[in-house]
Design a protein around this motif. Structure first.
Motif, mmCIF file in Angstrom:
data_model
loop_
_atom_site.group_PDB
_atom_site.id
_atom_site.type_symbol
_atom_site.label_atom_id
_atom_site.label_comp_id
_atom_site.label_asym_id
_atom_site.label_seq_id
_atom_site.Cartn_x
_atom_site.Cartn_y
_atom_site.Cartn_z
ATOM 1 N N ARG B 79 0.855 -1.191 0.000
ATOM 2 C CA ARG B 79 0.000 0.000 0.000
ATOM 3 C C ARG B 79 0.895 1.247 0.000
ATOM 4 O O ARG B 79 0.526 2.275 -0.548
ATOM 5 N N VAL B 80 2.070 1.095 0.601
ATOM 6 C CA VAL B 80 3.002 2.217 0.696
ATOM 7 C C VAL B 80 4.401 1.762 0.278
ATOM 8 O O VAL B 80 4.846 0.692 0.689
ATOM 9 N N VAL B 81 5.041 2.577 -0.555
ATOM 10 C CA VAL B 81 6.444 2.325 -0.908
ATOM 11 C C VAL B 81 7.262 3.534 -0.456
ATOM 12 O O VAL B 81 6.891 4.675 -0.743
ATOM 13 N N VAL B 82 8.347 3.277 0.271
ATOM 14 C CA VAL B 82 9.235 4.347 0.715
ATOM 15 C C VAL B 82 10.591 4.148 0.040
ATOM 16 O O VAL B 82 11.150 3.052 0.084
ATOM 17 N N VAL B 83 11.097 5.198 -0.589
ATOM 18 C CA VAL B 83 12.360 5.097 -1.326
ATOM 19 C C VAL B 83 13.402 6.009 -0.667
ATOM 20 O O VAL B 83 13.208 7.221 -0.592
ATOM 21 N N LEU B 84 14.489 5.396 -0.206
ATOM 22 C CA LEU B 84 15.529 6.173 0.476
ATOM 23 C C LEU B 84 16.506 6.811 -0.492
ATOM 24 O O LEU B 84 17.204 7.757 -0.136
ATOM 25 N N ASP B 85 16.576 6.267 -1.702
ATOM 26 C CA ASP B 85 17.557 6.753 -2.681
ATOM 27 C C ASP B 85 16.875 6.862 -4.046
ATOM 28 O O ASP B 85 16.501 5.841 -4.634
ATOM 29 N N PRO B 86 16.726 8.100 -4.561
ATOM 30 C CA PRO B 86 15.959 8.282 -5.807
ATOM 31 C C PRO B 86 16.587 7.576 -7.006
ATOM 32 O O PRO B 86 15.898 7.293 -7.981
ATOM 33 N N SER B 87 17.888 7.261 -6.919
ATOM 34 C CA SER B 87 18.511 6.584 -8.062
ATOM 35 C C SER B 87 18.021 5.146 -8.206
ATOM 36 O O SER B 87 18.330 4.470 -9.172
ATOM 37 N N LEU B 88 17.235 4.686 -7.219
ATOM 38 C CA LEU B 88 16.721 3.305 -7.279
ATOM 39 C C LEU B 88 15.375 3.231 -7.987
ATOM 40 O O LEU B 88 14.896 2.133 -8.290
ATOM 41 N N ILE B 89 14.748 4.375 -8.235
ATOM 42 C CA ILE B 89 13.357 4.377 -8.706
ATOM 43 C C ILE B 89 13.160 3.469 -9.915
ATOM 44 O O ILE B 89 12.291 2.600 -9.902
ATOM 45 N N GLU B 90 13.984 3.667 -10.944
ATOM 46 C CA GLU B 90 13.826 2.807 -12.130
ATOM 47 C C GLU B 90 14.498 1.446 -11.960
ATOM 48 O O GLU B 90 13.835 0.417 -12.117
ATOM 49 N N PRO B 91 15.816 1.418 -11.624
ATOM 50 C CA PRO B 91 16.480 0.092 -11.602
ATOM 51 C C PRO B 91 15.870 -0.887 -10.606
ATOM 52 O O PRO B 91 15.845 -2.091 -10.865
ATOM 53 N N ALA B 92 15.371 -0.411 -9.479
ATOM 54 C CA ALA B 92 14.815 -1.350 -8.487
ATOM 55 C C ALA B 92 13.313 -1.541 -8.673
ATOM 56 O O ALA B 92 12.677 -2.254 -7.896
ATOM 57 N N GLN B 93 12.745 -0.925 -9.720
ATOM 58 C CA GLN B 93 11.307 -1.047 -9.990
ATOM 59 C C GLN B 93 10.481 -0.840 -8.718
ATOM 60 O O GLN B 93 9.682 -1.685 -8.339
ATOM 61 N N VAL B 94 10.707 0.314 -8.097
ATOM 62 C CA VAL B 94 10.129 0.519 -6.766
ATOM 63 C C VAL B 94 8.602 0.539 -6.769
ATOM 64 O O VAL B 94 7.976 0.252 -5.752
ATOM 65 N N VAL B 95 7.981 0.907 -7.908
ATOM 66 C CA VAL B 95 6.519 0.992 -7.915
ATOM 67 C C VAL B 95 5.860 -0.334 -8.302
ATOM 68 O O VAL B 95 4.640 -0.433 -8.348
ATOM 69 N N LYS B 96 6.675 -1.362 -8.532
ATOM 70 C CA LYS B 96 6.121 -2.659 -8.928
ATOM 71 C C LYS B 96 5.158 -3.164 -7.854
ATOM 72 O O LYS B 96 5.530 -3.271 -6.680
ATOM 73 N N GLY B 97 3.948 -3.458 -8.271
ATOM 74 C CA GLY B 97 2.970 -4.024 -7.342
ATOM 75 C C GLY B 97 2.290 -3.002 -6.454
ATOM 76 O O GLY B 97 1.384 -3.356 -5.695
ATOM 77 N N LEU B 98 2.695 -1.735 -6.544
ATOM 78 C CA LEU B 98 2.081 -0.703 -5.684
ATOM 79 C C LEU B 98 0.582 -0.640 -5.964
ATOM 80 O O LEU B 98 0.158 -0.586 -7.111
ATOM 81 N N GLN B 99 -0.208 -0.644 -4.889
ATOM 82 C CA GLN B 99 -1.661 -0.650 -5.069
ATOM 83 C C GLN B 99 -2.133 0.631 -5.770
ATOM 84 O O GLN B 99 -1.507 1.677 -5.650
ATOM 85 N N GLU B 100 -3.245 0.512 -6.465
ATOM 86 C CA GLU B 100 -3.720 1.623 -7.305
ATOM 87 C C GLU B 100 -4.100 2.857 -6.502
ATOM 88 O O GLU B 100 -4.135 3.960 -7.031
ATOM 89 N N ASP B 101 -4.414 2.653 -5.212
ATOM 90 C CA ASP B 101 -4.713 3.804 -4.361
ATOM 91 C C ASP B 101 -3.583 3.989 -3.338
ATOM 92 O O ASP B 101 -3.793 4.509 -2.249
ATOM 93 N N GLY B 102 -2.393 3.523 -3.720
ATOM 94 C CA GLY B 102 -1.280 3.504 -2.775
ATOM 95 C C GLY B 102 -0.537 4.822 -2.671
ATOM 96 O O GLY B 102 -0.929 5.846 -3.255
ATOM 97 N N ILE B 103 0.542 4.760 -1.892
ATOM 98 C CA ILE B 103 1.355 5.941 -1.622
ATOM 99 C C ILE B 103 2.798 5.652 -2.003
ATOM 100 O O ILE B 103 3.338 4.589 -1.671
#
Lengths: 384, 201
Positions: B79-103
């Motif tokens: 429901r919530v994804v927290v990213v400590l390092d913005p350089s991970l956004i694409e390579p770590a696919q941080v939004v994968k599986g994030l719920q449609e009403d998530g944060i």
């Protein structure tokens, strides 16, 4: 007192409350922290324990055997290769009927090298004469370790208490810690039937008994395990009466009118529980039987329980590499042999080397079990 | 700022943390769980152990509920994804599986509206950003974005009372840094307060 503890922290905390006379240990992933945290308790003077730092797990168990034979309440902690290196010594502790208690963070065995969870280590020690308990949650691990001390001493049998490596050992959960003094009072002092240092009643420990008496010693040890189950149950009942938390040898979840159930051990029971709820919502008559005690094997209870169902899926988090099925399946099948109303028994191997097991995986197994027979003898869940 | 208020009734709130080895993703997850415990919740906090080395991408998880939690599997649909390092956004696919009403909460200087557009996230997802690294550098003297992000996380989820969490964190930090009140504890607490105030969407 409500606390946030990882599995390792909770096991070390239980050991602090148990306050064993001797702990001899050599750390290994993923159970390292149990030993590390406990040694802090020793350093801080919070326990009266003699801590013996040894050079290997083989030596750790050897030291434990010496200590327990001298009448001391004795513990260590280990996992995987560590338990494997103790293997020779495990049989000696079992044969000498020494109530040594060992929390393990269950982990796969090499090769290939892997540090993650499965039950290969404990199940490979199956025939060493140790009681074995498997736990679903951190709190269950904590409670089981405290209970195991009393069970081991009551039965004169050593005991392993398994929490799944990383999945529980490194997972922080909520536990309701028991009052320390109450735990110590409940356990009471260890009063061994005999001990090596009692000079008024001298005994000989570990002599050669060849064709003349070896068999009789073994028969007596076997009898010790055969009669252990009611004592294990008594301790669980006593624990519940004293602390208000009840456990079974095997525990049923939503099994009342179930047609198909899954039988398994360890942390994956939580995922199975969720899958049962999900299928129940859709009207599926499914349930779960969680086996907490693998040794002594509750074969009569397994037979009585499992013959109520049409299909039983047995989940093994280990494989015997025997060209057939997993170790738990074998034991369950043997327990059911000759029973009337035998259920269809399905074999699943899962989660080797920490391979993820989710409620979705669990739900697919239950759906398969509801459908009845399957084509393959063993299904290797999630393998690529 | 629009705030999502989670109603835990019977639900399990699942959070996934993305960081790099050394940034404290695991520590943050543990601290968050310990703080939640003090409000009577059932909790889980655990990392996903891979190769452990400085700078390698790491993942940690939280589950919070008002009922006992069953699954011990990794969180795949947070429901919530927290990213400590913005350089991970694409390579770590941080939004994968994030719920449609998530944060999605990110430690970055980027504007949250821009970030949401750039990532092409569904309408229902709310993106929050906070410059946690700068806050940490200014208050603690080094780039440890994990503690400030706790403040931002509480602000955007409102699953815990802020002051309850602060009290819990102060106790945990006191355990960790025995005698380092001025040097470590106060600066960390201040960084959490600042992130709580400075997070934006």
């Amino acid at each position: 007192m409500i606390l946030a503890k990882t599995g390792n922290e909770a096991m070390a905390y239980a050991m602090k409350q148990i306050n064993p006379d001797v702990v001899a240990a050599y750390p290994i992933t993923p159970s390292t922290e149990i030993v590390q945290i406990f040694s802090n308790y020793v350093h801080d003077g919070l326990v009266d324990t003699e801590f013996v730092a040894v050079e290997s797990e083989h030596s750790a168990m050897a030291a434990c055997i010496g200590s327990a034979a001298s009448g001391c309440r004795t513990m260590t902690a280990t996992a995987s290769q560590g338990l494997a290196l103790m293997h020779e010594m495990l049989f000696i502790a079992g044969g000498l009927r020494l109530p040594i208690v060992v929390p393990i963070a269950s982990r796969s065995l090499s090769s290939p090298l892997n540090i993650h969870a499965d039950h290969s280590d404990s199940l490979a020690s199956r025939d060493s004469g140790w009681m074995q308990f498997f736990c679903e949650t951190v709190e269950e691990g904590y409670d089981s370790l405290i209970m195991a001390v009393k069970m081991a001493e009551k039965c004169s049998l050593p005991a392993i208490v398994s929490i799944d490596g990383f999945i529980l050992s490194h997972c922080m959960e909520r536990i309701e810690a028991l009052d320390e003094q109450k735990v110590r009072d409940w356990l009471g002092p260890y009063k061994p039937n005999w001990n090596l240092l009692d000079l008024d009643r001298p005994i000989l420990v570990g002599p050669a008994t060849l064709q003349d008496y070896y068999y009789e010693f073994k028969r007596s040890q076997i009898e010790g395990m055969r009669t252990a189950l009611p004592k294990v149950q008594e301790v669980m009942a006593d624990f519940e009466k004293t602390f208000g938390r009840g456990y079974g040898v095997l525990e049923e979840y939503r099994c009342e009118d179930a047609e198909a159930v899954a039988l398994l051990m360890g942390s994956a029971s939580g995922d199975m529980r969720q899958a049962v709820d999900r299928l129940r919502e859709q009207g599926g008559k499914v349930g779960m039987v969680k086996l907490r005690v693998f040794r002594p094997l509750p074969h009569e209870l397994l037979r009585k329980t499992l013959t109520r169902f049409k299909t039983v899926a047995v989940l093994d988090r280990a494989d015997s590499v025997n060209s057939f099925v997993g170790p738990l399946y074998n034991e369950v099948a043997a327990s059911l042999y000759g029973a009337e109303n035998q259920p269809e028994l399905l074999s699943y191997v899962f989660g080797l080397g920490g391979k993820e097991f989710s409620p979705d995986d669990a739900a697919r197994i239950l759906e398969g079990a509801l459908a009845g027979r399957k084509d393959e003898t063993v299904t290797y869940v999630g393998v690529r | 700022m629009a705030e999502v208020c989670f109603d835990l009734a019977g639900q399990v709130l699942e959070i996934r943390w993305h960081g790099r080895g050394g940034q404290g993703a695991k520590t943050a997850a543990l601290l968050f769980a310990e703080s939640a415990l003090d409000t009577g919740m059932f909790i889980q906090a655990f990392p996903e152990y891979g190769p452990e080395r400085m700078g390698a991408p790491v993942v940690a998880f939280n589950r919070l509920s008002d009922k006992p939690i069953g699954s011990h599997a990794a969180v795949r649909a947070p429901r919530v994804v927290v990213v400590l390092d913005p350089s991970l956004i694409e390579p770590a696919q941080v939004v994968k599986g994030l719920q449609e009403d998530g944060i999605l909460l990110v430690n970055t200087t980027e504007d949250p509206v821009e970030l949401k557009k750039r990532l092409g996230l569904p309408e229902g997802v709310t993106v929050y950003t906070v410059d946690a690294s700068r806050i940490a550098l200014e208050e603690v003297g080094k780039d440890v974005p994990n503690t400030p992000l706790l403040g931002a996380l509480v602000k955007v989820t409102r699953v815990l009372e802020f002051e309850t969490m602060m009290k819990a964190i102060e106790e945990k930090l006191a355990d960790k840094f025995r005698g380092g009140k001025e040097k470590f504890i106060e600066p960390n607490l201040k960084s959490i307060r600042r992130a709580y105030q400075e997070v934006r969407c």
